[in-house]
Design an enzyme around this catalytic site. Structure first.
Site, PDB file in Angstrom:
ATOM      1  N   LYS A 112     -56.119  50.225  65.866  1.00 45.33           N
ATOM      2  CA  LYS A 112     -56.143  51.742  66.527  1.00 45.33           C
ATOM      3  C   LYS A 112     -56.656  52.470  65.639  1.00 45.33           C
ATOM      4  O   LYS A 112     -56.702  52.266  64.319  1.00 45.33           O
ATOM      5  CB  LYS A 112     -54.751  51.865  67.021  1.00 45.33           C
ATOM      6  CG  LYS A 112     -53.696  52.010  65.672  1.00 45.33           C
ATOM      7  CD  LYS A 112     -52.369  51.974  66.116  1.00 45.33           C
ATOM      8  CE  LYS A 112     -51.323  51.846  65.209  1.00 45.33           C
ATOM      9  NZ  LYS A 112     -50.015  51.742  65.506  1.00 45.33           N
ATOM     10  N   ARG A 121     -38.793  54.458  71.650  1.00 44.11           N
ATOM     11  CA  ARG A 121     -40.109  55.298  71.654  1.00 44.11           C
ATOM     12  C   ARG A 121     -40.671  54.753  73.003  1.00 44.11           C
ATOM     13  O   ARG A 121     -41.023  55.568  73.971  1.00 44.11           O
ATOM     14  CB  ARG A 121     -40.809  54.891  70.351  1.00 44.11           C
ATOM     15  CG  ARG A 121     -42.232  55.605  70.289  1.00 44.11           C
ATOM     16  CD  ARG A 121     -42.804  55.361  69.040  1.00 44.11           C
ATOM     17  NE  ARG A 121     -43.398  53.856  68.856  1.00 44.11           N
ATOM     18  CZ  ARG A 121     -44.364  53.490  67.937  1.00 44.11           C
ATOM     19  NH1 ARG A 121     -44.616  54.487  66.838  1.00 44.11           N
ATOM     20  NH2 ARG A 121     -44.545  52.205  67.766  1.00 44.11           N
ATOM     21  N   TYR A 152     -56.600  77.747  43.120  1.00 40.06           N
ATOM     22  CA  TYR A 152     -56.088  79.043  44.029  1.00 40.06           C
ATOM     23  C   TYR A 152     -54.500  78.930  43.461  1.00 40.06           C
ATOM     24  O   TYR A 152     -54.040  77.895  43.000  1.00 40.06           O
ATOM     25  CB  TYR A 152     -55.905  78.466  45.206  1.00 40.06           C
ATOM     26  CG  TYR A 152     -57.323  78.754  46.018  1.00 40.06           C
ATOM     27  CD1 TYR A 152     -57.612  80.045  46.066  1.00 40.06           C
ATOM     28  CD2 TYR A 152     -57.998  77.555  46.583  1.00 40.06           C
ATOM     29  CE1 TYR A 152     -59.019  80.216  47.115  1.00 40.06           C
ATOM     30  CE2 TYR A 152     -59.056  77.872  47.244  1.00 40.06           C
ATOM     31  CZ  TYR A 152     -59.653  79.203  47.444  1.00 40.06           C
ATOM     32  OH  TYR A 152     -60.720  79.352  48.118  1.00 40.06           O
ATOM     33  N   MET A 171     -60.253  73.378  49.955  1.00 38.20           N
ATOM     34  CA  MET A 171     -60.880  72.616  51.126  1.00 38.20           C
ATOM     35  C   MET A 171     -62.167  71.719  51.153  1.00 38.20           C
ATOM     36  O   MET A 171     -61.778  70.532  51.482  1.00 38.20           O
ATOM     37  CB  MET A 171     -61.653  73.601  52.137  1.00 38.20           C
ATOM     38  CG  MET A 171     -62.167  73.117  53.607  1.00 38.20           C
ATOM     39  SD  MET A 171     -62.748  74.346  54.601  1.00 38.20           S
ATOM     40  CE  MET A 171     -61.461  75.443  54.825  1.00 38.20           C
TER      41      MET A 171
HETATM   42  C1  LIG Z   1     -49.475  50.791  64.790  1.00 45.27           C
HETATM   43  C2  LIG Z   1     -48.686  49.582  65.552  1.00 45.27           C
HETATM   44  C3  LIG Z   1     -48.569  48.469  64.625  1.00 45.27           C
HETATM   45  C4  LIG Z   1     -49.282  48.175  63.183  1.00 45.27           C
HETATM   46  O1  LIG Z   1     -48.145  48.609  62.358  1.00 45.27           O
HETATM   47  P1  LIG Z   1     -48.520  48.456  60.471  1.00 45.27           P
HETATM   48  O2  LIG Z   1     -47.266  48.968  60.220  1.00 45.27           O
HETATM   49  O3  LIG Z   1     -49.711  49.298  60.476  1.00 45.27           O
HETATM   50  O4  LIG Z   1     -48.652  47.146  60.366  1.00 45.27           O
HETATM   51  C5  LIG Z   1     -48.121  47.293  65.323  1.00 45.27           C
HETATM   52  N1  LIG Z   1     -47.276  47.279  66.545  1.00 45.27           N
HETATM   53  C6  LIG Z   1     -47.403  48.554  67.090  1.00 45.27           C
HETATM   54  C7  LIG Z   1     -46.873  48.803  68.344  1.00 45.27           C
HETATM   55  C8  LIG Z   1     -47.951  49.683  66.593  1.00 45.27           C
HETATM   56  O5  LIG Z   1     -47.889  50.771  67.185  1.00 45.27           O
END
Ligand SMILES: *Cc1c(COP(=O)(O)O)cnc(C)c1O
Length: 380
Positions: free
Chosen positions: A45, A143, A265, A318
């Site tokens: 993702k 969640r 800065y 930046m």
């Molecule tokens: C992002 C995610 C993962 C991967 O998590 P990592 O900690 O990066 O290995 C696995 N399962 C779900 C449901 C996630 O949202």
């Protein structure tokens, strides 16, 4: 003569992100060895945590990975182009009305809410054939996922279960990065209860850190993300994963100072003089988080300047950051050179910590302005 486009782009680039696909594959294989009873999938993702979903996923598929996870339908559709054969799950499930697109792209939704479940069952009914989906249950993360009561109602409805044709039963740890946290055992226990109620369906609870909790957390499939990309999934100081990226920033300016001088800065850093500073072409617009520099007094941050340890000084702008290169031999660092701001002297976890965040956020913020180079085994 046709000019070679890659070296030209490289010459123009301010900062270069080198991504070692062989290291990603090696990390995947090491997780396979660590979870011998489970299928090891890959979470790609957010553009494979900023590293490029298509090249990363192709490298993992070549290593033997068969199952991938993305968050959004759009990500799944793009990944389908790169991987015609792979099994692709979409973690967020379908927005209402997009069910047919999942089927069209051959994507398997994760159903996280009872409304998603009902819509998917209705879609399957309209298709006149079962449509595979994963079912997410909540075991303590609060969640996404069905509650125990919703799950029980669903499994009691044999028509709905037959329409959904569960391909995976999954849940997610809240505290796997803290192995001693009592919620881990509790979530394993609750998840095992769900698994017993849906026999014959592959089950998945662990992301990267969960894999390191041991076999009781592995079930039938594990879903690593960050560990593939070189983040430390354990509490140990020694990261068991191979580093995957190097971030090299172009030196724009080198200056000798002969007396103490304030840098950047806010004039927050007093550079002792005499000394030598290099200003490099990377900043918070590239994902080199400003917070990394504001905390520098407590946690020194270093870069690799041709083997010499160069300390980050002053605030990150930046587009620029400044390093003390006093440890490098005189004349050894000149404009046009690069120094590695992620590499031998700065891990993604160390930098993230200095900036008050986690490697996940650091990686996913790496910006589009970075020139990306993929290697196959060249040490990052
Ligand atoms: C992002 C995610 C993962 C991967 O998590 P990592 O900690 O990066 O290995 C696995 N399962 C779900 C449901 C996630 O949202």
């Amino acid at each position: 003569m046709v000019s070679a486009p890659v070296p030209a782009a490289l010459a123009r680039a301010g900062a270069v992100l080198t991504i070692d696909l062989a290291a990603v594959a090696a990390n995947w294989r090491s997780l396979v060895a660590r979870a011998p009873g489970a299928e090891v999938s890959a979470v790609v993702k957010a553009d494979a945590y900023g590293l490029g979903a298509a090249p990363v996923a192709r490298a993992l598929a070549a290593a033997g990975c068969k199952t991938f996870f993305v968050a959004h339908l759009e990500e799944g559709a793009a990944l389908r182009d790169a991987l015609p054969e792979a099994r692709i799950f979409v973690l967020h499930g379908p927005n209402p009305g997009t069910e047919a697109e999942f089927a069209a792209f051959g994507l398997i939704p994760v159903l996280n809410d009872i409304v998603q479940v009902k819509n998917w069952a209705a879609f399957a009914k309209a298709c006149g054939a079962a449509q595979p989906a994963a079912i997410q249950v909540d075991t303590g993360m609060t969640r996404l996922g069905l509650s125990r009561a919703e799950f029980d109602a669903l499994t009691a409805d044999k028509t709905a279960i037959a329409a959904i044709a569960p391909a995976l039963l999954m849940s997610h740890f809240a505290c796997a990065d803290t192995p001693a946290h009592p919620q881990n055992a509790q979530q394993i226990e609750r998840f095992s209860g769900f698994v017993r109620s849906l026999p014959g369906v592959k089950a998945a609870l662990s992301a990267s850190s969960g894999i390191f909790l041991g076999p009781a957390a592995h079930f039938g499939l594990v879903r690593p993300g960050i560990a593939l990309y070189g983040g430390n999934p354990t509490e140990a100081a020694e990261n068991p994963m191979k580093p995957v990226i190097r971030l090299s920033a172009r030196v724009v300016h080198v200056q000798d100072i002969d007396a103490p001088q304030r840098v950047g800065y806010g004039a927050t850093y007093a550079a002792p003089g005499p000394g030598r500073l290099a200003t490099v072409a990377i900043g918070y617009a590239d994902g080199f988080l400003r917070s990394i520099g504001t905390g520098a007094a407590e946690t020194p941050v270093f870069a690799d300047a041709k083997g010499a340890k160069a300390r980050l000084v002053g605030r990150i702008s930046m587009d620029l950051a400044t390093y003390d290169i006093g440890a490098a031999p005189a004349g050894s660092i000149v404009p046009g050179d690069t120094i590695d701001v992620i590499g031998k002297y700065a891990s993604i976890d160390g930098l993230a910590k200095a900036g008050g965040t986690i490697s996940y956020e650091l990686l996913t913020r790496l910006g589009p302005r970075l020139h990306r180079i993929y290697t196959n085994g060249a040490a990052p």
